[in-house]
Write a protein that holds these residues in place. Structure first.
Motif, short mmCIF file in Angstrom:
data_model
loop_
_atom_site.label_atom_id
_atom_site.label_comp_id
_atom_site.label_asym_id
_atom_site.label_seq_id
_atom_site.Cartn_x
_atom_site.Cartn_y
_atom_site.Cartn_z
N GLU A 1 0.80 -1.22 0.00
CA GLU A 1 0.00 0.00 0.00
C GLU A 1 0.83 1.27 0.00
O GLU A 1 0.51 2.23 -0.72
CB GLU A 1 -0.94 -0.01 1.21
N LEU B 1 -5.99 0.13 -4.31
CA LEU B 1 -5.94 -0.89 -5.36
C LEU B 1 -6.27 -0.33 -6.74
O LEU B 1 -5.88 -0.93 -7.75
CB LEU B 1 -6.89 -2.04 -5.01
N ARG C 1 -9.27 1.06 3.78
CA ARG C 1 -7.89 0.75 3.42
C ARG C 1 -7.67 0.35 1.96
O ARG C 1 -6.56 0.50 1.46
CB ARG C 1 -7.34 -0.39 4.30
N PHE C 2 -8.66 -0.15 1.26
CA PHE C 2 -8.40 -0.83 -0.01
C PHE C 2 -8.59 0.05 -1.24
O PHE C 2 -8.55 -0.45 -2.36
CB PHE C 2 -9.26 -2.09 -0.11
N GLU D 1 -3.02 -7.55 4.41
CA GLU D 1 -4.27 -6.81 4.59
C GLU D 1 -5.48 -7.71 4.37
O GLU D 1 -6.46 -7.66 5.12
CB GLU D 1 -4.31 -5.61 3.65
N LEU E 1 -0.53 -6.42 0.48
CA LEU E 1 -1.89 -6.82 0.21
C LEU E 1 -2.23 -8.18 0.82
O LEU E 1 -3.35 -8.38 1.33
CB LEU E 1 -2.13 -6.85 -1.31
N ARG F 1 -15.77 -4.37 -2.70
CA ARG F 1 -15.70 -3.13 -1.92
C ARG F 1 -16.75 -2.13 -2.39
O ARG F 1 -17.42 -1.48 -1.58
CB ARG F 1 -14.30 -2.53 -2.02
N PHE G 1 -12.12 -2.61 5.56
CA PHE G 1 -12.23 -2.88 4.13
C PHE G 1 -12.52 -1.60 3.35
O PHE G 1 -11.90 -1.32 2.32
CB PHE G 1 -13.33 -3.91 3.91
#
Length: 231
Positions: free
Chosen positions: A105, A183, A179-180, A156, A153, A211, A176
């Motif tokens: 990340e 991507l 943080r994501f 996570e 990743l 997500r 979720f």
């Protein structure tokens, strides 16, 4: 397959693995179950972890082609052999190489340069420190192989699975959604690698699609997903 198992399987696709584990992971029945469960999550109208409330049968749900490109769907239905996976990981998931696309990340949190070169982040950025803090708060330890990149990743995704298995559904949802989002940037890097990356692009698209579905559900329901901390 429950939500935790879906995220755990994807974590293993981006982390270190041996041939036996990879063959078990991509074995026909197991992988088909994973894809079916991913289809459910891509269309689910319940918060993560609430699998008991899902009443729509799999046959009544839209196919993966409704959410992913034909090329990535084909790649997901035909996962690479262990040798192909090992070669891709060695060439692209290893830091320091010009062709690296390391799923960390911190590397993708900085603004993307206008010249199209990889994102200008560095290892052990704010995201890494946050993950270290979160592991400590949850009484866990960062595995030694991820000491230099606790915001990898694979970690996570695995932590998300741990939260769901620990009945920390609300914390998992917050984690979720918060943080994501990196991507999106990481996906661009994978796409630049060409067709060899289609399998991994497909997995990223699954994560991003889940997500987006969760975000849409939370915004349209009374489910509160804001919190001071996931710890």
């Amino acid at each position: 397959m429950d939500d935790a198992a879906v995220f755990s399987m994807m974590a293993q696709c981006f982390g270190p693995t041996d041939e036996t584990l990879w063959d078990e992971l991509t074995e026909s029945a197991s992988w088909e179950q994973f894809l079916d469960s991913a289809r459910v999550l891509l269309q689910d109208e319940h918060p993560l972890g609430e699998t008991a409330h899902r009443s729509i049968s799999l046959t009544d749900r839209a196919p993966l082609q409704e959410f992913l490109s034909p090329r990535t769907v084909d790649a997901l239905f035909n996962p690479p052999s262990y040798e192909a996976h090992r070669s891709f990981v060695a060439q692209h998931f290893t830091g320091g190489l010009p062709v690296s696309a390391v799923p960390v990340e911190s590397l993708y949190r900085q603004p993307h340069p206008s010249d199209g070169s990889p994102a200008g982040g560095e290892y052990l950025g704010d995201a890494a420190h946050y993950m270290e803090f979160l592991f400590t708060q949850l009484g866990l330890e960062v595995p030694p192989q991820f000491a230099a990149c606790p915001d990898h990743l694979a970690l996570e995704l695995d932590l998300l699975a741990v939260m769901l298995r620990s009945s920390m559904n609300r914390q998992a949802e917050v984690f979720f959604l918060e943080r994501f989002d990196w991507l999106t940037e990481y996906r661009r890097r994978l796409v630049d690698l060409g067709s060899d990356a289609d399998f991994y692009v497909g997995l990223i698209d699954v994560i991003m699609g889940i997500r987006a579905q969760q975000e849409s559900f939370c915004e349209s329901s009374s489910f509160e997903y804001t919190a001071d901390s996931v710890a």
